[in-house]
Design an enzyme around this catalytic site. Structure first.
Site, PDB file in Angstrom:
ATOM      1  N   ASP A 182     -15.579  28.064  19.486  1.00 41.74           N
ATOM      2  CA  ASP A 182     -16.465  27.015  19.585  1.00 41.74           C
ATOM      3  C   ASP A 182     -15.634  26.271  19.038  1.00 41.74           C
ATOM      4  O   ASP A 182     -15.490  25.815  17.856  1.00 41.74           O
ATOM      5  CB  ASP A 182     -17.489  27.173  19.166  1.00 41.74           C
ATOM      6  N   HIS A 183     -14.984  25.235  19.574  1.00 39.62           N
ATOM      7  CA  HIS A 183     -14.253  24.114  18.572  1.00 39.62           C
ATOM      8  C   HIS A 183     -15.043  23.656  17.855  1.00 39.62           C
ATOM      9  O   HIS A 183     -14.559  22.857  16.478  1.00 39.62           O
ATOM     10  CB  HIS A 183     -13.027  24.183  19.142  1.00 39.62           C
ATOM     11  N   ARG A 184     -15.809  23.332  18.174  1.00 39.79           N
ATOM     12  CA  ARG A 184     -17.125  22.214  17.831  1.00 39.79           C
ATOM     13  C   ARG A 184     -17.584  22.583  15.990  1.00 39.79           C
ATOM     14  O   ARG A 184     -17.688  21.462  15.246  1.00 39.79           O
ATOM     15  CB  ARG A 184     -18.139  21.913  18.296  1.00 39.79           C
TER      16      ARG A 184
END
Length: 465
Positions: free
Chosen positions: A435-437
């Site tokens: 998850d790039h968040r």
């Protein structure tokens, strides 16, 4: 004569409904306390639901194949009375003590938050396996009761001398229905005569061998030409309703793809030393064998200690990232009912030998459908060994609401440069979907590189402790 209506119990873990798979009783049957009256399928498992009342069945609420919401009527019993010797039974049942449906709780719950039922098409006509009576293990509760026919079906005629089929596993009963095997004709090979899955499969194989196709009275005058690769004339679409665990999988994967901005990175790694390490461990301690999956799990735990950002989830409502204190390691497992992800809670507290033992027990129970719902939720990181399907790589979907998933491809012989020389080595592809968040490429790349380095040089695991 008093009547009591038993409501579908609160199944826990956010499960708000269940599909009726098979009724064990019919209207007019006499039931005892804790007798199993219906088999239902939730999003997590197939379970038998016992009734807390004794008396005569006057109504069955819902047909086979129908989805019933928790807290709605399930069965009505006339002449119901308090179980002898259990003065506080009803209070415990109302409080959800778990006395009736062990592992799920029996309270009726707050029906205000339940969804409207989804009704699927009525189940097909029952086979002999559908009507096979069920026996409980010798040490459990009251004597078993022969189940009546499904709602609206005629009562089956008992064969002279036919005995009740001793079946414990719901998976075995479902397999018998699918293969058209009459359980009452089988002799179980399990302890005490219990019919096992292998018994049903053997019987199904025998049926196929003895089946004789109907032959036409006269051969056709002009045989139809064969068209390789073309569908047969008159073939119709196959409609498979999204119910039970299949629907939950679809919903969860769709939500993951909608909400999580995922990225996949991958690297090839020389696993020759990892295989040699496993062989050395098992030679030294054959009584406690260690699998490749257990070693990969240990490597993941080492990487998450260095990069805890990947052991987290995003709370969108609270606008925050929550890093889990312990590593609750999910292991993707393919079963007859679909993909499930059993969770090893606090896996970071286990030794490598304990990891191996727990993995073996957990995956076996998942494939048998024996895990309670609590063991299938709450993971913080997932390990997916898709190499067992003979593939090299994948871009998997993250198991929502987790933040990352490590995939491992098959280990195969490939040309590899070692100290400037070309050699044949055992090579695998490792992929990390994240998850790039929760992190950027530097953290994700650092984690994957650490995993690959440990695969190539297992001694680094000792240095990382």
């Amino acid at each position: 004569m008093s009547e009591q209506t038993f409501l579908l119990p609160d199944l826990g873990e956010g499960l708000a409904e269940a599909e009726i798979v098979q009724w064990r009783v019919a209207v007019g049957d006499i039931v005892t306390v804790d007798q199993s009256v219906v088999e239902v399928e939730t999003a997590k498992a197939v379970v038998d639901v016992p009734c807390p009342y004794a008396g005569r069945v006057v109504a069955l609420h819902g047909a086979e194949g129908e989805v019933r919401p928790v807290g709605q009527p399930l069965i009505t019993i006339a002449g119901a009375s308090e179980p002898t010797g259990h003065a506080v039974y009803r209070e415990e049942e109302r409080a959800g003590s778990g006395n009736v449906l062990i592992g799920y709780g029996t309270g009726h719950g707050d029906t205000r938050r339940r969804r409207r039922p989804r009704v699927t098409p009525a189940a097909h006509a029952a086979t002999p396996a559908d009507r096979a009576p069920v026996a409980t293990p010798p040490a459990a509760g009251p004597a078993p009761h022969t189940a009546g026919p499904a709602v609206g079906a005629a009562a089956p005629t008992a064969r002279p001398g036919a005995a009740a089929a001793l079946v414990i596993s719901p998976i075995v009963r479902r397999l018998a229905r699918e293969r058209g095997v009459d359980l009452t004709t089988l002799s179980g090979t399990g302890p005490g005569g219990v019919i096992r899955r292998a018994d049903v499969e053997a019987a199904a194989g025998a049926n196929r061998l003895t089946a004789v196709p109907d032959l036409p009275a006269e051969p056709p005058e002009r045989p139809a030409a064969a068209h390789v690769g073309l569908a047969p004339v008159g073939a119709s679409d196959v409609v498979i309703p999204l119910t039970g665990i299949r629907r939950v999988i679809a919903d969860k994967l769709s939500r993951s793809r909608r909400e999580i901005p995922e990225v996949t990175i991958w690297v090839d790694a020389d696993a020759t030393a990892l295989l040699e390490t496993r062989a050395a461990i098992n030679a030294a301690r054959p009584e406690h064998p260690v699998s490749i999956l257990a070693l990969l799990a240990r490597i993941c735990l080492s990487g998450l200690r260095r990069y805890p950002q990947l052991n987290s989830r995003v709370d969108t409502e609270g606008q925050r990232i929550i890093q889990s204190a312990g590593v609750h390691l999910g292991i993707a497992a393919q079963t007859e009912r679909g993909l499930v992800v059993p969770v090893l809670r606090d896996a970071d507290r286990l030794t490598t030998a304990e990891l191996a033992a727990e993995l073996a027990v957990t995956t076996a129970a998942a494939r048998a459908g024996d895990l309670p719902p609590a063991r299938l939720t709450g993971g913080s990181f997932t390990l997916n060994n898709y190499g067992v399907f003979g593939v090299d790589g994948s871009t998997p979907i993250i198991n929502h609401p987790e933040a990352a998933l490590l995939g491992v491809g098959r280990i195969v012989d490939k040309p590899w440069v070692v100290d400037g020389q070309l050699a044949v080595r055992k090579v695998t592809q490792l992929s990390l979907t994240f998850d790039h968040r929760v992190c950027d490429g530097g953290v994700a790349g650092g984690f994957l590189r650490h995993v690959a380095d440990c695969v190539e040089q297992p001694a680094l695991l000792i240095a990382a402790v």
